[in-house]
Scaffold this motif. Structure first.
Motif, PDB file in Angstrom:
ATOM      1  N   GLN A  26       0.875  -1.176   0.000  1.00  0.00           N
ATOM      2  CA  GLN A  26       0.000   0.000   0.000  1.00  0.00           C
ATOM      3  C   GLN A  26       0.912   1.226   0.000  1.00  0.00           C
ATOM      4  O   GLN A  26       1.396   1.642   1.041  1.00  0.00           O
ATOM      5  CB  GLN A  26      -0.910  -0.005   1.234  1.00  0.00           C
ATOM      6  N   LYS A  35       0.183   6.529   2.225  1.00  0.00           N
ATOM      7  CA  LYS A  35       0.069   6.434   3.681  1.00  0.00           C
ATOM      8  C   LYS A  35      -1.176   7.111   4.243  1.00  0.00           C
ATOM      9  O   LYS A  35      -1.636   6.749   5.312  1.00  0.00           O
ATOM     10  CB  LYS A  35       1.316   7.006   4.352  1.00  0.00           C
ATOM     11  N   SER A  45      -8.111   4.035  -2.569  1.00  0.00           N
ATOM     12  CA  SER A  45      -7.499   2.709  -2.733  1.00  0.00           C
ATOM     13  C   SER A  45      -7.442   1.971  -1.403  1.00  0.00           C
ATOM     14  O   SER A  45      -7.678   0.766  -1.336  1.00  0.00           O
ATOM     15  CB  SER A  45      -6.102   2.833  -3.336  1.00  0.00           C
ATOM     16  N   LEU A  46      -7.150   2.689  -0.334  1.00  0.00           N
ATOM     17  CA  LEU A  46      -7.101   2.063   0.993  1.00  0.00           C
ATOM     18  C   LEU A  46      -8.494   1.623   1.433  1.00  0.00           C
ATOM     19  O   LEU A  46      -8.683   0.502   1.909  1.00  0.00           O
ATOM     20  CB  LEU A  46      -6.506   3.032   2.025  1.00  0.00           C
ATOM     21  N   SER A  98      -9.655  -1.394  -0.646  1.00  0.00           N
ATOM     22  CA  SER A  98      -8.927  -2.600  -0.240  1.00  0.00           C
ATOM     23  C   SER A  98      -9.397  -3.116   1.107  1.00  0.00           C
ATOM     24  O   SER A  98      -9.502  -4.324   1.310  1.00  0.00           O
ATOM     25  CB  SER A  98      -7.433  -2.304  -0.164  1.00  0.00           C
ATOM     26  N   GLU A  99      -9.665  -2.213   2.020  1.00  0.00           N
ATOM     27  CA  GLU A  99     -10.126  -2.630   3.343  1.00  0.00           C
ATOM     28  C   GLU A  99     -11.431  -3.407   3.249  1.00  0.00           C
ATOM     29  O   GLU A  99     -11.633  -4.401   3.944  1.00  0.00           O
ATOM     30  CB  GLU A  99     -10.293  -1.433   4.275  1.00  0.00           C
ATOM     31  N   PHE A 152       1.527  -6.700   5.226  1.00  0.00           N
ATOM     32  CA  PHE A 152       1.360  -5.372   4.621  1.00  0.00           C
ATOM     33  C   PHE A 152       2.674  -4.612   4.638  1.00  0.00           C
ATOM     34  O   PHE A 152       3.383  -4.599   5.644  1.00  0.00           O
ATOM     35  CB  PHE A 152       0.295  -4.574   5.375  1.00  0.00           C
ATOM     36  N   THR A 156       3.766  -0.771   3.963  1.00  0.00           N
ATOM     37  CA  THR A 156       3.225   0.567   3.761  1.00  0.00           C
ATOM     38  C   THR A 156       4.097   1.588   4.487  1.00  0.00           C
ATOM     39  O   THR A 156       5.078   1.232   5.133  1.00  0.00           O
ATOM     40  CB  THR A 156       1.758   0.634   4.235  1.00  0.00           C
ATOM     41  N   SER A 176      -2.599   4.554   6.911  1.00  0.00           N
ATOM     42  CA  SER A 176      -2.787   3.234   6.297  1.00  0.00           C
ATOM     43  C   SER A 176      -2.249   2.114   7.188  1.00  0.00           C
ATOM     44  O   SER A 176      -2.853   1.049   7.295  1.00  0.00           O
ATOM     45  CB  SER A 176      -2.143   3.169   4.919  1.00  0.00           C
ATOM     46  N   LEU A 224      -4.571  -1.047   8.429  1.00  0.00           N
ATOM     47  CA  LEU A 224      -4.235  -2.396   7.968  1.00  0.00           C
ATOM     48  C   LEU A 224      -3.745  -3.310   9.089  1.00  0.00           C
ATOM     49  O   LEU A 224      -3.781  -4.529   8.944  1.00  0.00           O
ATOM     50  CB  LEU A 224      -3.197  -2.311   6.841  1.00  0.00           C
ATOM     51  N   ASN A 247      -1.312  -2.260  -4.504  1.00  0.00           N
ATOM     52  CA  ASN A 247      -2.656  -1.707  -4.422  1.00  0.00           C
ATOM     53  C   ASN A 247      -2.847  -0.423  -5.232  1.00  0.00           C
ATOM     54  O   ASN A 247      -3.955   0.084  -5.319  1.00  0.00           O
ATOM     55  CB  ASN A 247      -3.033  -1.460  -2.955  1.00  0.00           C
ATOM     56  N   GLU A 248      -1.810   0.099  -5.807  1.00  0.00           N
ATOM     57  CA  GLU A 248      -1.931   1.330  -6.596  1.00  0.00           C
ATOM     58  C   GLU A 248      -0.773   1.377  -7.579  1.00  0.00           C
ATOM     59  O   GLU A 248       0.379   1.236  -7.174  1.00  0.00           O
ATOM     60  CB  GLU A 248      -1.908   2.542  -5.664  1.00  0.00           C
TER      61      GLU A 248
END
Length: 181
Positions: free
Chosen positions: A55, A58, A63-64, A67-68, A82, A84, A89, A93, A154-155
């Motif tokens: 991820q 931050k 996107s966060l 994804s969550e 994870f 990050t 974030s 996570l 994730n991005e």
């Protein structure tokens, strides 16, 4: 893979030819084969695959959040690691798996909304400064987590980090494209 192991096992069962007659030998071979098959099947069905989830953003982002929503349903079935930055974030996570944070994660964000124009090209200096932190922390993840089955970015803006992770872990990479380049 399971079939290859089963075939090898079936052909290589060791037995004492003097103490077991041919009929019992075949019967014993089938029993061992079935037991081994169920052990392999159980291992394949119930193994919790480890996913390195990168991820790169931050702060709170779409996107966060997206994804969550997926991870809420998947973290019981899969083991998430994870990677990050320190920040929002990592706090979100943490509920769903093991967290590895970095001071910065190297990105390349030349999307429609974030074009590198004029002085904005100076931001690339920041990304170059983040590069050693990214590499060091990915190597730290590798030292702590020996087996990872998959890498998920994730991005797309975090592509430099994902490529480095793929080189380090030598595992398949899935990139979630959320921004247009």
């Amino acid at each position: 893979e399971i079939l290859i192991k089963l075939n090898y096992f079936y052909k290589n069962i060791i037995y004492d030819t003097q103490s077991i007659n041919i009929y019992d030998r075949k019967k014993l071979k089938k029993i061992f084969f079935l037991e081994y098959f169920f052990i392999l099947l159980q291992d394949a069905l119930f193994k919790q695959h480890k996913i390195l989830f990168i991820q790169p953003i931050k702060s709170f982002s779409g996107s966060l959040k997206s994804s969550e929503e997926y991870i809420k349903n998947l973290y019981v079935k899969y083991s998430f690691i994870f990677f990050t930055q320190h920040g929002f974030s990592s706090k979100i996570l943490r509920k769903y798996g093991k967290i590895f944070t970095s001071y910065g994660i190297s990105k390349f964000d030349n999307t429609e909304n974030s074009r590198y124009l004029r002085l904005r090209w100076l931001l690339l200096i920041r990304e170059i400064i983040y590069l050693p932190f990214t590499i060091f922390n990915l190597l730290l993840v590798k030292s702590k987590e020996k087996e990872i089955d998959l890498i998920h970015l994730n991005e797309i803006t975090g592509l430099p980090t994902a490529i480095i992770a793929k080189l380090i872990f030598k595992k398949p990479l899935i990139v979630h494209v959320r921004s247009l380049n």
